[in-house]
Write a protein that holds these residues in place. Structure first.
Motif, PDB file in Angstrom:
ATOM      1  N   GLY A   1      50.650  13.453 -47.034  1.00 23.89           N
ATOM      2  CA  GLY A   1      50.177  12.584 -48.270  1.00 23.89           C
ATOM      3  C   GLY A   1      49.913  11.022 -48.047  1.00 23.89           C
ATOM      4  O   GLY A   1      49.228  10.347 -48.628  1.00 23.89           O
ATOM      5  N   TRP A   2      50.660  10.365 -46.958  1.00 26.18           N
ATOM      6  CA  TRP A   2      50.494   8.872 -46.783  1.00 26.18           C
ATOM      7  C   TRP A   2      49.695   8.571 -45.538  1.00 26.18           C
ATOM      8  O   TRP A   2      49.142   7.674 -45.392  1.00 26.18           O
ATOM      9  N   LEU A   3      49.551   9.665 -44.571  1.00 23.80           N
ATOM     10  CA  LEU A   3      48.810   9.308 -43.568  1.00 23.80           C
ATOM     11  C   LEU A   3      47.228  10.028 -43.393  1.00 23.80           C
ATOM     12  O   LEU A   3      46.222   9.503 -43.275  1.00 23.80           O
ATOM     13  N   LEU A   4      47.430  11.399 -43.354  1.00 24.55           N
ATOM     14  CA  LEU A   4      46.304  12.368 -43.497  1.00 24.55           C
ATOM     15  C   LEU A   4      45.293  11.915 -44.590  1.00 24.55           C
ATOM     16  O   LEU A   4      44.093  12.032 -44.515  1.00 24.55           O
ATOM     17  N   LEU A   5      45.947  12.175 -45.782  1.00 18.86           N
ATOM     18  CA  LEU A   5      45.180  12.124 -47.056  1.00 18.86           C
ATOM     19  C   LEU A   5      44.162  11.009 -47.270  1.00 18.86           C
ATOM     20  O   LEU A   5      43.154  10.984 -47.539  1.00 18.86           O
ATOM     21  N   PRO A   6      44.695   9.769 -46.970  1.00 23.09           N
ATOM     22  CA  PRO A   6      43.818   8.405 -47.102  1.00 23.09           C
ATOM     23  C   PRO A   6      42.670   8.396 -46.135  1.00 23.09           C
ATOM     24  O   PRO A   6      41.830   8.000 -46.600  1.00 23.09           O
ATOM     25  N   PHE A   7      43.034   8.947 -44.909  1.00 19.61           N
ATOM     26  CA  PHE A   7      41.860   9.069 -43.980  1.00 19.61           C
ATOM     27  C   PHE A   7      40.909  10.181 -44.455  1.00 19.61           C
ATOM     28  O   PHE A   7      39.603   9.752 -44.351  1.00 19.61           O
ATOM     29  N   LEU A   8      41.337  11.180 -44.916  1.00 24.44           N
ATOM     30  CA  LEU A   8      40.075  12.243 -45.362  1.00 24.44           C
ATOM     31  C   LEU A   8      39.486  11.430 -46.546  1.00 24.44           C
ATOM     32  O   LEU A   8      38.106  11.866 -46.842  1.00 24.44           O
ATOM     33  N   ILE A   9      40.053  10.939 -47.526  1.00 28.31           N
ATOM     34  CA  ILE A   9      39.362  10.341 -48.685  1.00 28.31           C
ATOM     35  C   ILE A   9      38.431   9.274 -48.137  1.00 28.31           C
ATOM     36  O   ILE A   9      37.404   9.404 -48.637  1.00 28.31           O
ATOM     37  N   MET A  10      38.863   8.460 -47.323  1.00 32.83           N
ATOM     38  CA  MET A  10      38.295   7.273 -46.735  1.00 32.83           C
ATOM     39  C   MET A  10      36.666   8.000 -46.099  1.00 32.83           C
ATOM     40  O   MET A  10      35.671   7.772 -46.324  1.00 32.83           O
ATOM     41  N   MET A  11      36.818   9.103 -45.177  1.00 32.63           N
ATOM     42  CA  MET A  11      35.895   9.685 -44.551  1.00 32.63           C
ATOM     43  C   MET A  11      34.884  10.375 -45.536  1.00 32.63           C
ATOM     44  O   MET A  11      33.782  10.584 -45.122  1.00 32.63           O
ATOM     45  N   THR A  12      35.566  11.017 -46.509  1.00 29.91           N
ATOM     46  CA  THR A  12      34.442  11.746 -47.507  1.00 29.91           C
ATOM     47  C   THR A  12      33.736  10.586 -48.267  1.00 29.91           C
ATOM     48  O   THR A  12      32.373  10.670 -48.394  1.00 29.91           O
ATOM     49  N   ASP A  13      34.169   9.493 -48.636  1.00 30.93           N
ATOM     50  CA  ASP A  13      33.562   8.438 -49.060  1.00 30.93           C
ATOM     51  C   ASP A  13      32.291   7.884 -48.212  1.00 30.93           C
ATOM     52  O   ASP A  13      31.261   7.623 -48.463  1.00 30.93           O
ATOM     53  N   VAL A  14      32.793   7.789 -47.065  1.00 32.98           N
ATOM     54  CA  VAL A  14      31.864   7.067 -46.122  1.00 32.98           C
ATOM     55  C   VAL A  14      30.660   8.393 -45.644  1.00 32.98           C
ATOM     56  O   VAL A  14      29.588   7.711 -45.583  1.00 32.98           O
ATOM     57  N   LEU A  15      31.015   9.320 -45.411  1.00 31.24           N
ATOM     58  CA  LEU A  15      30.074  10.463 -45.240  1.00 31.24           C
ATOM     59  C   LEU A  15      29.353  10.864 -46.433  1.00 31.24           C
ATOM     60  O   LEU A  15      28.081  11.228 -46.061  1.00 31.24           O
ATOM     61  N   PHE A  16      29.653  10.342 -47.570  1.00 31.92           N
ATOM     62  CA  PHE A  16      28.721  10.795 -48.436  1.00 31.92           C
ATOM     63  C   PHE A  16      27.514   9.624 -48.583  1.00 31.92           C
ATOM     64  O   PHE A  16      26.350  10.146 -48.811  1.00 31.92           O
ATOM     65  N   HIS A  17      27.923   8.593 -48.073  1.00 32.70           N
ATOM     66  CA  HIS A  17      26.764   7.487 -47.973  1.00 32.70           C
ATOM     67  C   HIS A  17      26.017   7.829 -46.786  1.00 32.70           C
ATOM     68  O   HIS A  17      24.582   7.766 -46.851  1.00 32.70           O
ATOM     69  N   TYR A  18      26.680   8.270 -45.847  1.00 30.91           N
ATOM     70  CA  TYR A  18      25.772   8.908 -44.505  1.00 30.91           C
ATOM     71  C   TYR A  18      24.835   9.870 -44.852  1.00 30.91           C
ATOM     72  O   TYR A  18      23.831  10.063 -44.276  1.00 30.91           O
ATOM     73  N   ALA A  19      25.290  10.951 -45.573  1.00 31.49           N
ATOM     74  CA  ALA A  19      24.555  12.060 -45.974  1.00 31.49           C
ATOM     75  C   ALA A  19      23.511  11.742 -46.929  1.00 31.49           C
ATOM     76  O   ALA A  19      22.337  12.177 -46.616  1.00 31.49           O
ATOM     77  N   TRP A  20      23.672  10.938 -47.740  1.00 28.35           N
ATOM     78  CA  TRP A  20      22.715  10.593 -48.905  1.00 28.35           C
ATOM     79  C   TRP A  20      21.606   9.881 -48.162  1.00 28.35           C
ATOM     80  O   TRP A  20      20.357   9.910 -48.642  1.00 28.35           O
ATOM     81  N   SER A  21      22.011   8.801 -47.159  1.00 29.93           N
ATOM     82  CA  SER A  21      21.075   7.965 -46.493  1.00 29.93           C
ATOM     83  C   SER A  21      20.064   9.040 -45.734  1.00 29.93           C
ATOM     84  O   SER A  21      18.801   9.107 -45.531  1.00 29.93           O
ATOM     85  N   SER A  22      20.675  10.137 -45.059  1.00 27.32           N
ATOM     86  CA  SER A  22      19.949  11.235 -44.497  1.00 27.32           C
ATOM     87  C   SER A  22      19.132  11.991 -45.221  1.00 27.32           C
ATOM     88  O   SER A  22      18.100  12.594 -44.763  1.00 27.32           O
ATOM     89  N   VAL A  23      19.588  12.411 -46.502  1.00 24.14           N
ATOM     90  CA  VAL A  23      18.768  13.196 -47.525  1.00 24.14           C
ATOM     91  C   VAL A  23      17.498  12.190 -47.814  1.00 24.14           C
ATOM     92  O   VAL A  23      16.489  13.021 -48.082  1.00 24.14           O
ATOM     93  N   LEU A  24      18.066  11.107 -48.141  1.00 23.56           N
ATOM     94  CA  LEU A  24      16.767  10.360 -48.644  1.00 23.56           C
ATOM     95  C   LEU A  24      15.569  10.079 -47.454  1.00 23.56           C
ATOM     96  O   LEU A  24      14.317  10.083 -47.724  1.00 23.56           O
ATOM     97  N   ALA A  25      16.120  10.022 -46.414  1.00 24.79           N
ATOM     98  CA  ALA A  25      14.706   9.830 -45.162  1.00 24.79           C
ATOM     99  C   ALA A  25      14.512  11.319 -44.759  1.00 24.79           C
ATOM    100  O   ALA A  25      13.578  11.387 -43.887  1.00 24.79           O
ATOM    101  N   ARG A  26      14.941  12.475 -45.402  1.00 23.06           N
ATOM    102  CA  ARG A  26      14.601  13.728 -44.883  1.00 23.06           C
ATOM    103  C   ARG A  26      14.673  13.842 -43.507  1.00 23.06           C
ATOM    104  O   ARG A  26      13.777  14.248 -42.779  1.00 23.06           O
ATOM    105  N   GLU A  27      15.722  13.442 -42.734  1.00 21.61           N
ATOM    106  CA  GLU A  27      15.983  13.342 -41.526  1.00 21.61           C
ATOM    107  C   GLU A  27      15.847  14.990 -40.857  1.00 21.61           C
ATOM    108  O   GLU A  27      16.455  15.780 -41.232  1.00 21.61           O
TER     109      GLU A  27
END
Length: 261
Positions: free
Chosen positions: A116-142
């Motif tokens: 709850g205090w170590l793993l979960l914050p990392f997963l939430i942060m990565m989900t947030d970061v990867l959302f933008h990463y994925a969205w940029s890829s989708v817009l560019a039709r990579e």
């Protein structure tokens, strides 16, 4: 020889299938992760076939770039899925020389802190970061770097935040299973058990609500300027206030209910 097939005990199944171990304690979230993991596990025979086929074709002088891409696609998708599966089944690599000898309650406290205090914050942060990463890829039709490769790379990248969301589900579910050994699982006790992650999730939610609020109410503002508005300096405090308020209200309600009983 009687010809009868010997009955296989549940213990043998649990040894051979981590998803069946302690099944009676699994929550709905656990079963979702395990079912999805078992389905994706069938990708590994396909991966083996792709690797062998590419080796044979390459030796014969018929290299197929799309097979190279397919191997990375399958491996990447399956391994990130396996991350969530390993969390649920506790089948990841861990060194527990001291942990193995602790009492169940002490183990539960350690697991709750780690999850709850170590793993979960990392997963939430990565989900947030990867959302933008994925969205940029989708817009560019990579697509693939190779002309003959698989050109829908953005599809694979779009799956990453979803798979990390699956890992969040796995983490919260197993966290609840450990928490029940220490206290009744209520919203406020769960929020305490995952306090940093809960605050970060609340902060991100408030941030995006405010971002879109500013975006929709100020048509002339540039997207890059929105996050520089003064109100965004307070999103962390807002998230903390929301979570702490929920914890306080939940604790007061539980205390009042206990007094009435």
């Amino acid at each position: 020889m009687s010809g009868e097939i010997p009955e296989i005990s549940g213990d043998v199944i649990a040894i051979s299938d981590p998803g069946e171990r302690d099944r009676q304690s699994h929550l709905k979230g656990d079963r979702i992760v395990i079912a999805f993991g078992n389905l994706v596990a069938w990708a590994f025979p396909i991966l083996m076939l792709a690797i062998v086929s590419q080796v044979i074709l390459r030796k014969a002088g018929f290299n197929q770039a799309w097979l190279d891409d397919a191997q990375w696609w399958i491996y990447g998708f399956a391994m990130v899925t396996g991350f969530a599966y390993a969390i649920t089944t506790n089948s990841h690599v861990r060194v527990d020389i001291f942990h193995a000898n602790y009492s169940p309650a002490r183990k539960a406290r350690i697991e709750c802190f780690g999850l709850g205090w170590l793993l979960l914050p990392f997963l939430i942060m990565m989900t947030d970061v990867l959302f933008h990463y994925a969205w940029s890829s989708v817009l560019a039709r990579e697509g693939s770097d190779s002309p003959n490769g698989l050109h829908g790379l953005y599809i694979l990248k779009a799956s990453l935040p979803l798979l990390f969301g699956l890992a969040i589900l796995a983490t919260v579910s197993i966290l609840m299973r450990h928490l029940v050994q220490l206290a009744p699982v209520r919203l406020w006790t769960l929020l305490v058990a995952m306090l940093p992650g809960a605050i970060f999730a609340a902060e991100r939610t408030i941030y995006y609500v405010l971002w879109w609020g500013v975006r929709l109410t100020n048509a002339g503002i540039k997207p890059k300027r929105i996050s520089k508005e003064p109100i965004f300096e307070w999103t962390t405090w807002m998230g903390a206030a929301v979570v702490l308020t929920l914890i306080l209200l939940g604790w007061l309600m539980a205390r009042r209910k206990g007094a009435e009983e």
